[in-house]
Every structure is written in C-alpha cells, then in structure tokens.
Design a protein around this motif. Sequence first.
Motif, PDB file in Angstrom:
ATOM      1  N   ALA A  14      -1.464  -2.679  -3.563  1.00  0.00           N
ATOM      2  CA  ALA A  14      -0.722  -1.431  -4.381  1.00  0.00           C
ATOM      3  C   ALA A  14      -1.977  -0.570  -5.283  1.00  0.00           C
ATOM      4  O   ALA A  14      -1.740   0.642  -5.089  1.00  0.00           O
ATOM      5  CB  ALA A  14       0.139  -2.037  -5.457  1.00  0.00           C
ATOM      6  N   ILE A  38      -2.949   3.483  -4.789  1.00  0.00           N
ATOM      7  CA  ILE A  38      -3.209   4.314  -5.657  1.00  0.00           C
ATOM      8  C   ILE A  38      -4.542   4.903  -5.490  1.00  0.00           C
ATOM      9  O   ILE A  38      -4.562   6.163  -5.741  1.00  0.00           O
ATOM     10  CB  ILE A  38      -3.058   3.631  -7.096  1.00  0.00           C
ATOM     11  CG1 ILE A  38      -1.727   3.037  -7.290  1.00  0.00           C
ATOM     12  CG2 ILE A  38      -3.520   4.656  -8.155  1.00  0.00           C
ATOM     13  CD1 ILE A  38      -1.554   2.133  -8.740  1.00  0.00           C
ATOM     14  N   TYR A  61       0.764  -1.113  -0.048  1.00  0.00           N
ATOM     15  CA  TYR A  61       0.073  -0.127   0.030  1.00  0.00           C
ATOM     16  C   TYR A  61       0.994   1.357  -0.126  1.00  0.00           C
ATOM     17  O   TYR A  61       0.658   2.065  -0.731  1.00  0.00           O
ATOM     18  CB  TYR A  61      -0.966   0.083   1.003  1.00  0.00           C
ATOM     19  CG  TYR A  61      -1.780   1.220   1.171  1.00  0.00           C
ATOM     20  CD1 TYR A  61      -2.975   1.019   0.630  1.00  0.00           C
ATOM     21  CD2 TYR A  61      -1.471   2.487   2.058  1.00  0.00           C
ATOM     22  CE1 TYR A  61      -4.073   2.203   1.006  1.00  0.00           C
ATOM     23  CE2 TYR A  61      -2.179   3.415   1.874  1.00  0.00           C
ATOM     24  CZ  TYR A  61      -3.443   3.499   1.362  1.00  0.00           C
ATOM     25  OH  TYR A  61      -4.355   4.371   1.673  1.00  0.00           O
ATOM     26  N   ARG A  62       1.875   1.198   0.574  1.00  0.00           N
ATOM     27  CA  ARG A  62       2.861   2.421   1.055  1.00  0.00           C
ATOM     28  C   ARG A  62       3.658   2.654  -0.010  1.00  0.00           C
ATOM     29  O   ARG A  62       3.915   3.637  -0.666  1.00  0.00           O
ATOM     30  CB  ARG A  62       3.672   2.368   2.426  1.00  0.00           C
ATOM     31  CG  ARG A  62       4.306   3.563   2.780  1.00  0.00           C
ATOM     32  CD  ARG A  62       4.876   3.383   3.909  1.00  0.00           C
ATOM     33  NE  ARG A  62       5.655   2.393   4.218  1.00  0.00           N
ATOM     34  CZ  ARG A  62       5.637   1.319   4.731  1.00  0.00           C
ATOM     35  NH1 ARG A  62       4.357   0.880   5.414  1.00  0.00           N
ATOM     36  NH2 ARG A  62       6.622   0.222   4.834  1.00  0.00           N
ATOM     37  N   ARG A  63       4.251   1.614  -0.575  1.00  0.00           N
ATOM     38  CA  ARG A  63       5.305   1.647  -1.992  1.00  0.00           C
ATOM     39  C   ARG A  63       4.748   1.089  -3.065  1.00  0.00           C
ATOM     40  O   ARG A  63       5.367   0.362  -3.743  1.00  0.00           O
ATOM     41  CB  ARG A  63       6.503   1.017  -1.369  1.00  0.00           C
ATOM     42  CG  ARG A  63       7.113   1.526  -0.133  1.00  0.00           C
ATOM     43  CD  ARG A  63       8.353   1.010   0.370  1.00  0.00           C
ATOM     44  NE  ARG A  63       8.979   1.424   1.468  1.00  0.00           N
ATOM     45  CZ  ARG A  63      10.124   0.931   2.052  1.00  0.00           C
ATOM     46  NH1 ARG A  63      10.722  -0.122   1.315  1.00  0.00           N
ATOM     47  NH2 ARG A  63      10.634   1.300   3.108  1.00  0.00           N
ATOM     48  N   TRP A  64       3.495   1.574  -3.328  1.00  0.00           N
ATOM     49  CA  TRP A  64       2.960   0.996  -4.598  1.00  0.00           C
ATOM     50  C   TRP A  64       3.493   1.160  -5.955  1.00  0.00           C
ATOM     51  O   TRP A  64       3.539   0.086  -6.810  1.00  0.00           O
ATOM     52  CB  TRP A  64       1.379   1.441  -4.731  1.00  0.00           C
ATOM     53  CG  TRP A  64       1.280   3.115  -4.698  1.00  0.00           C
ATOM     54  CD1 TRP A  64       1.027   3.947  -3.906  1.00  0.00           C
ATOM     55  CD2 TRP A  64       1.467   3.689  -6.199  1.00  0.00           C
ATOM     56  NE1 TRP A  64       0.889   5.179  -4.440  1.00  0.00           N
ATOM     57  CE2 TRP A  64       1.204   5.008  -5.848  1.00  0.00           C
ATOM     58  CE3 TRP A  64       1.670   3.386  -7.447  1.00  0.00           C
ATOM     59  CZ2 TRP A  64       1.384   6.195  -6.701  1.00  0.00           C
ATOM     60  CZ3 TRP A  64       1.467   4.302  -8.439  1.00  0.00           C
ATOM     61  CH2 TRP A  64       1.553   5.563  -8.118  1.00  0.00           C
ATOM     62  N   PRO A  65       4.443   2.244  -6.029  1.00  0.00           N
ATOM     63  CA  PRO A  65       5.237   2.334  -7.328  1.00  0.00           C
ATOM     64  C   PRO A  65       6.037   1.049  -7.593  1.00  0.00           C
ATOM     65  O   PRO A  65       6.213   0.620  -8.766  1.00  0.00           O
ATOM     66  CB  PRO A  65       5.725   3.811  -7.223  1.00  0.00           C
ATOM     67  CG  PRO A  65       5.029   4.441  -6.232  1.00  0.00           C
ATOM     68  CD  PRO A  65       4.429   3.748  -5.168  1.00  0.00           C
ATOM     69  N   LEU A  66       6.693   0.707  -6.533  1.00  0.00           N
ATOM     70  CA  LEU A  66       7.725  -0.399  -6.665  1.00  0.00           C
ATOM     71  C   LEU A  66       7.162  -1.712  -7.047  1.00  0.00           C
ATOM     72  O   LEU A  66       7.545  -2.247  -7.799  1.00  0.00           O
ATOM     73  CB  LEU A  66       8.296  -0.514  -5.223  1.00  0.00           C
ATOM     74  CG  LEU A  66       9.430   0.603  -4.979  1.00  0.00           C
ATOM     75  CD1 LEU A  66      10.290   0.291  -3.713  1.00  0.00           C
ATOM     76  CD2 LEU A  66      10.259   0.884  -5.947  1.00  0.00           C
ATOM     77  N   LEU A 102       3.950  -2.214  -8.444  1.00  0.00           N
ATOM     78  CA  LEU A 102       3.794  -1.765  -9.874  1.00  0.00           C
ATOM     79  C   LEU A 102       4.612  -1.986 -10.628  1.00  0.00           C
ATOM     80  O   LEU A 102       4.607  -2.778 -11.807  1.00  0.00           O
ATOM     81  CB  LEU A 102       2.816  -0.618  -9.883  1.00  0.00           C
ATOM     82  CG  LEU A 102       2.061  -0.287 -11.277  1.00  0.00           C
ATOM     83  CD1 LEU A 102       0.949  -1.356 -11.150  1.00  0.00           C
ATOM     84  CD2 LEU A 102       1.584   1.122 -11.466  1.00  0.00           C
ATOM     85  N   ALA A 103       5.791  -1.477 -10.455  1.00  0.00           N
ATOM     86  CA  ALA A 103       6.812  -1.602 -11.460  1.00  0.00           C
ATOM     87  C   ALA A 103       7.424  -2.986 -11.386  1.00  0.00           C
ATOM     88  O   ALA A 103       7.788  -3.537 -12.618  1.00  0.00           O
ATOM     89  CB  ALA A 103       8.271  -0.743 -11.056  1.00  0.00           C
TER      90      ALA A 103
END
Length: 808
Positions: free
Chosen positions: A365, A369, A13-18, A20-21
Amino acid sequence: MATLLYRLGKAAYRRWPLFLAAWVLAFVAVGGVAATMSKPMTDAFSIPGIPSEEAADLQSELFPGSVDAFDQATVNVVVAAPEGSTLDDPEYADRVDALVEDLAALPQMPDGSDPTNPLPADPVEAAAAQTEQIVAAQTASGATHEQAEANAQALSPLAEGGRVGLITFDFDVESFADLEPSTVEALHDTLDEHRTSDFTVEANGSGVTGMTELDGKAELIGIAVALVILVLTFGSLVAAGGPVVTAMVGVGLGITGITAMTAFTDIGSTTPMLATMIGLAVGIDYALFILARYRTELHHTDDREEAVGIAVGTAGSAVVFAGLTVLIALAALSVVRIPFLTTMGLAAAATVFIAVLVALTLLPAGLGILKSKAFGGRVRHYAPKREADGHIVNNGVRWARLVGRAPIAVVLLVVVVLGSLAIPLKDLHLAFPTDSTASSDTTQRKASDVIAEAFGPGRDARMLVVVDAREIDDPEERGAAFGAVAQWAASQEGVENAQVVMSNAVTDKDGNVTEPATGAQVMITPETGADDTATEDLLADLRDSEAATEAETGTTIGVTGLTAITVDVSERLADALPIYLLVVVGLAFILLTLVFRSLLVPLTATLGFVLSVLATLGATVAVFQEGAFGIMEGQPIVSFMPIFLIGLVFGLAMDYQVFLVTRMREAHVHGMSTRDAVVDGFRNSARVVAAAAVIMISVFAAFMLIDEPIIKSMGFALAVAVLFDAFVVRMALIPALMYLLGEKAWWIPRWLDKLMPNVDVEGEQLDRPHLRPGQRSLADEENLEPIDDVDEWEARPETAGEDAPARA
C-alpha cells in the motif's frame, strides 16, 4: 500460496486507501482497549504445580492473608557505622532516627505505620533485651540455652557488635509491579540524602528496583543503524525508510496489543521489551526482502502494480513461511505449561504475525502511495560487474565460489570454531538474578554485600517450611511436632539456623490461647546465598527427607519462600526444554520439508541451528556468567533465557534458511545444477540476507544498553546468535554441505512427494507476461539488458515515468 499473495499485493497497491484505513482502524480499536482497560504488568514467575507453590497455597490456607513472596514490595535498608563505632553512639543513633522518619514519609507507605526501627534510644541494650526475651521463651519450651541464643541472633535486626542494623518494611501495594516510578525514585533520594562517607545507607529487596521501563534509546540506536544499512543496500533514502516505518507500525500495534491484553491476563514486565526486540528486527527484515524483490522485478517491467504482485507472490511466500517458523518457535513455548513464559512467547509471536501482515499489505500500500517515488532520494548507484554471459558477479557469487573450492575444509572449520565456543556451556548455572548478583555499583549489591558480611550470606536466602498439623488431635502433640520439624530442618547440612517463627494459634486480649495452633512456619537460614549451588543442594536435601519427616511427625510440610520458588522454576524450565525442542524442531522440520520438498535440506538446516545455538549459549556463559571481557560481572544465567533463546534463534535461523535456499531451489527447479543453483542463490539473496542479519544484530545489540540483566543478556545472546547463524552457518556451512550433497540435497521419496501439497514458494504458477517468451526462468532473467540497479534504469528518458513501455 504465490498466486494468492500475488493478488493480495496487487490489491494493496491498487486500493491503498482501503488498506491504509484498515490499519488505522486496527490501531484505534486496539489502542482504545489499551487506554481504557489495561492493568499494570506483573513479574510473578510462579508455576502452578511446583512444590514451592503448593507449599505457598498451604501457607495461605493455614495463614489467611499471607502474601506471595513474588508479590511483596519489600525493602531492606541496611545502616552501618564506621569501624570502631556502633549504632548506639549518639551521632549515629540520631541519624538512624532521622532516616526512619523520612522513610515513613515515602509515598505508598502503609497508613499510620512506620518501618520497624531496630534501634531505639539504646539499640545495643534493646537488642540485648530482645535476645533475653527470646532466650527465656525458647528455653521454657525445651530448647537449650545455646540454641535459644542462636535463634535470637538469627532474628535480630542488629548484627553482633552493634555496628550494622536492618530496617525492613513493605510498601502498601498488591504487587511490586504496582510501585510508581516516583516512589522508587523517592526511596533512592532518601538513601542518597542520609548516606555519607562515614555512615553507610544502602537498600535491597524487590521494592528498591521497581519496574524496568523502555526509554526508547535501544530502539532508536537499532533503527539508526538499520537506516544506514538500508541506505547502503538500496542507495535510496525513501526506500531505506520504508522497512523502518512499516516495522515501527507493526511493533507499535504489537506493543499496544500487549498492553490491551493486560486487561484479560497477567503480562510480565519484560514481555514488551522482548516483543519489541523480535518485532522490530523481523519487521525490518521481512519488508526488506519484499522491497528488494520489487526492485528486481522493476528490471523487467514498468508496470509497478504487476511488479508489486510478483514481489509479494514470491518473496512474500518466503516471508510467510519464515514467519511461520518463528511463530512455531514462539507459540510452542505454551506447551511447557509455564504461564509467564507462555505469555512472553505468545506476545512475541503476535508481534511477528503482525510484522508479516504489515509486510504483505501495508508495504505494498505504501508503494501504491509513492509510485515512482519509491526509490527517490538517490545517494548512490549500484553498478556490479558482469561475466561474458551477462550474469552478475557480486560478493555473494565470489563467496559462494570460494566456499565451493574447499567445502570439506569449510565444514570442518565451522564445526571446530563453533564447537570451541560452546565449551563454556559445560559450566552453565541457571538461576534467577538476585540483589547479590547485581552490578557492584548499585545500592542493591552494596546492601547485599554488607548484609552477607555482617549477618551471613544466608540472611537474604531464607526459606520457609510450612507445617500442617491438622491431622493431629492433641494440641500438645502438635507443638511437639512443630519443634520436631524445626529440629529436622536444623539438622540438614548447610543450615545455619532453623526455628519456629509463627503459628496460627488464636489468643485473646490477655494472651490466653483460645484456639490451639494447627499450623506453624519454620524459618530456615542457609549458610550460603540465594545464587549459590549449595543452597540449591540444601533445598533438594530437604525435599528428599520431607516424606520421612511427615511420617515421623504426622504432619504435612512444604518448603516455600522466594529462594525455593526461584529454584523450582529453574528446575521446571530445565525439565521442559527437551519437550520444547522436540515440538519446535519436529513442526519446523515438517514445514521446511513442505517448502523445500527435500529431507536433507531441512536436516542440515536443523543441525546447523544446533551448532549455532550451542556456540551462542557457550559465549553467553563466558561473558555473563564467567565475566569474560569485563562486559558483565559474573552471575548466573537467568533461568528462562536458554529456552527462550532457542525458540527465537530457531525461528530466525529458519528465516535465513528460507530466504537463501528458496532462491537456490528456484534456480534448481528452472534447470540449474545444484552447484550452479547455490551460486545463483547467493547472487540474488546474499546481499539482502547479509543486510537483514546486520540489522538484526544491531537491533538486538542495542538492547545491551538497558540496565537490566535479563534484557542485557538476551540482547547479547540474540545478537551473537544471529552473527553465528547467519554468517557462519547459513552462509558458510549450508552452502558447503549443499556442494557436498550435490543433487542428493533435493532428494525426497516419491510417495512422500505425491502426498505433500504444492505450496509454490518460488512462484512457478505465476503468469509473468512482462518477460519475453522463453525467459520465464530465473536463469534467463539475468540475461536481460545488463542493468542491475533500478535507479539507473529509471533515470533513462525512455523508461522513466509511470506510462513508459515495459523493458521486455
């Protein structure tokens, strides 16, 4: 377990960009392999070690260049003049010549070769000349004139009377899986062009059907129904789309991975369809359970990261163990050592594994967002009734209490109903689908019917006896041995004709034998068709007397051919079923014992599964084999369907068991009696489990729209299995048994309890500071402010927004 998943959920939840990548990178990597290294899929249902495969290996040794029966892309074009006419009539002879010319021009035909036209200028005269030639050759070899004529007719492409003829050829491909869809389409167009009301032109064979491809309609229908159910469940368009999107991501990666694996191993053409069916269903369900728990946690806190962590730690733990049961059931297909079934099981298991990972990481994630928009697009508000003590009274509670009023009657009713549905199972006939069992409106079925009427049903069910005479030194004795084997085959009950059709003798350009034959092939034409049990009995009789014939003739023999191979595969599958059941049920029982810390709960779960799967198989036999309700024309059940169905149904059944009963156990470990825990489990899980089951039923039932008997029967069986298991067994039989067992339901020997690790599916070890002191138990959670719908809570000014204070 719960603590680890709690941290994983919060991190996603907190580091969703990582996160998702990472998923995008996985797609790129797997997609790159699939795009650059993938190979065509196959449909070789062969099993190493079966007698027909050993005979095929012997055939390849004696006759180099022979092609496996499953790999040939054979086409049998049947042409027929109307009653009262023959194919040597000028009008129909010209039509046949034109048809042959167009067939020779089809794509993927051998260069410079035409199909064998059985009908030259005067087909009847040509057939007679061929018959005379064969009769002369065989009578010279010692056969009687009557037998020689019968042998000639068995090989003739022209039926008696000259009205029906066959044009047989093979496409120039290594396997029929290599046929291009455009080639199959061109073949059908050619048949349509020459077919008229007074001139029959039909075709059967592996080269007529080609590969069945997914057109996406079944998946779209299943997804559409799932969206409707999710909207009704969450009352939010955004929340409804979440499980569907994540499931499609999981299935997309799974199917891409299956395509990529064709670079390293053979994958059956039906594997992606089955992986899609199970992957799409469990993918939506697993995301649904976590998202529903997330919404519940938002009743107690506006710290969305904490709510996601708790949801993944609790519902995610149930997802992990539910997924493990499915993985065990699917991966265990490898223990039966059947290659095509192993690949199907492992591919589907990999897709389920991806679905679990997606639910545990990509869904949180996605919530990171969306944040406060996760339940946006509200279309309705849920306001359930409450009792005086504040507990919710929903349909799950009402149903659980109804079952509790007469649990013995419920148990008896379930056993009688499911037992009655299982009765047709006694007539189960397992076989592989053939052209003669195809739908009556297909060209394959029409061709098979014409061939059976004109040439006999055994024309499409031929078997081949491979004779190895290398141990015999005298060439003349070898020839006598070949004839003796043919006579032995012809003497079997149910054989219409048996004769030597090929030897491996080497001749010079003048026809003189330079190297005597060491092997021969004897073709057997049965009196019955490939799907007839009498043909299976004939193969068994041949095998029973095979050893005696070898001893008498001094040869080594084996029976092969498409019919023999499919019968052997069916028998091996039937023999493997008990081993498979033992492994799956044993491992799953151990896993469920760890989850529930009980012996009787896993036992009732397993017995309920047995009832549901027997009823499912009975219903499938009634509908697909006996043709009940007109859904399908009667045909044998595909051989691998029962074992694969059992694996899938067992995994799915344990899914519902885990999701429903873990909430009961969660209530029980927090102080509730077994009876109250059953009601509380239904209060918190019945609505979501019912929605998940309906979604699965819809996804599976949609695959019945695919015009492929295997997929159609699997879709029906899986949909019915989920219906029986989720609504009849898990929501009626299991709670009734839990009521009857009482506190004994949770009994486990102390010594065993001490030995087992604490997997903490219920999240007892999670620190939940957002609940008020003294309200850490599930029983007390419902005593909070009586608002069940998070949408209603979010709409309040004092609790709206990311920075609002916690409710508690």
